[in-house]
Design a protein around this motif. Structure first.
Motif: not given
Length: 243
Positions: A35-59
């Motif tokens: 949960i979180g307001p629009n633009g909080a990063g929810k979609t990006t977090l899920m996509r990054a966790a799946l490796g669908l967008v490049p992100a630093r860190g580990y998943s």
């Protein structure tokens, strides 16, 4: 057993920090509402966790080859448009193929979403809400240990929202896990086993719904007042006013 572990995910987009060191863990038996307001990063977090967008860190999911990832996790994106006039059963069967499942998985997914009677209908002839349910069925047909869904109940009528949340909760009860971004905090309070709240790209709270949907967090994250109560019919949560 942990089905998803992401640590320190960071992503910049257009000079803006969209994810700011976000951590996320999902274990079997959980229905986690993101949960979180629009633009909080929810979609990006899920996509990054799946490796669908490049992100630093580990998943741990992002490190897997695509074929293995498709057997570990199903992804239901926010987009709901169906472009091809294929039978609903064929559309749902694409999910079964991705997960290495057979026709029985398609039947189970159609029955769970109440679409068995629509199996032979062209998917493009369905209403918007029915198309959304068909796409949920496609993800269910993968029969993966983990399902990630981005606003899966948006656009559904109240009965189908409840049906879908009951399906997700049942999956968790069977030992699988669901991570879903949700804007309906009332349904999140009733059906999720845990909530993860995000704001400005960060995870700011994680825990049982009653511990996350506090007046303090509602003010700080959403800028609203809200009512929360445990009742004989289960928890009831309702945003009340904008601060």
């Amino acid at each position: 057993m942990t089905l998803l572990r992401a640590e320190g995910l960071m992503l910049r987009r257009g000079g803006r920090l969209v994810l700011d060191g976000a951590d996320l863990v999902v274990a079997e038996g959980e229905f986690v509402g993101l949960i979180g307001p629009n633009g909080a990063g929810k979609t990006t977090l899920m996509r990054a966790a799946l490796g669908l967008v490049p992100a630093r860190g580990y998943s741990d999911l992002a490190t897997l080859p695509p074929a293995r990832r498709a057997r570990r996790a199903a992804w239901l994106p926010q987009a709901r448009e169906i472009a091809w006039p294929v039978p609903v059963a064929h559309l749902v069967g694409l999910g079964a193929q991705a997960g290495g499942r057979d026709a029985a998985a398609v039947t189970r997914a159609l029955e769970r979403t109440g679409l068995a009677a629509f199996a032979d209908r062209r998917a493009t002839e369905l209403s918007g809400g029915e198309q959304a349910r068909a796409l949920i069925a496609r993800a269910l047909a993968q029969e993966t240990p983990l399902l990630l869904a981005d606003e899966p109940i948006a656009g559904l009528d109240p009965a189908q929202q409840i049906r879908s949340m009951e399906v997700f909760r049942a999956l968790a009860g069977e030992g699988r896990a669901v991570l879903a971004s949700l804007h309906d905090l009332g349904l999140a309070a009733r059906y999720c086993t845990r909530l993860v709240a995000m704001n400005a790209g960060r995870v700011v709270a994680s825990g049982p719904p009653a511990d996350v949907l506090t007046p303090e967090l509602m003010r700080a994250v959403f800028g609203v007042t809200a009512f929360f109560a445990d009742t004989p019919d289960g928890p009831v949560f309702q945003p009340l006013s904008v601060l």
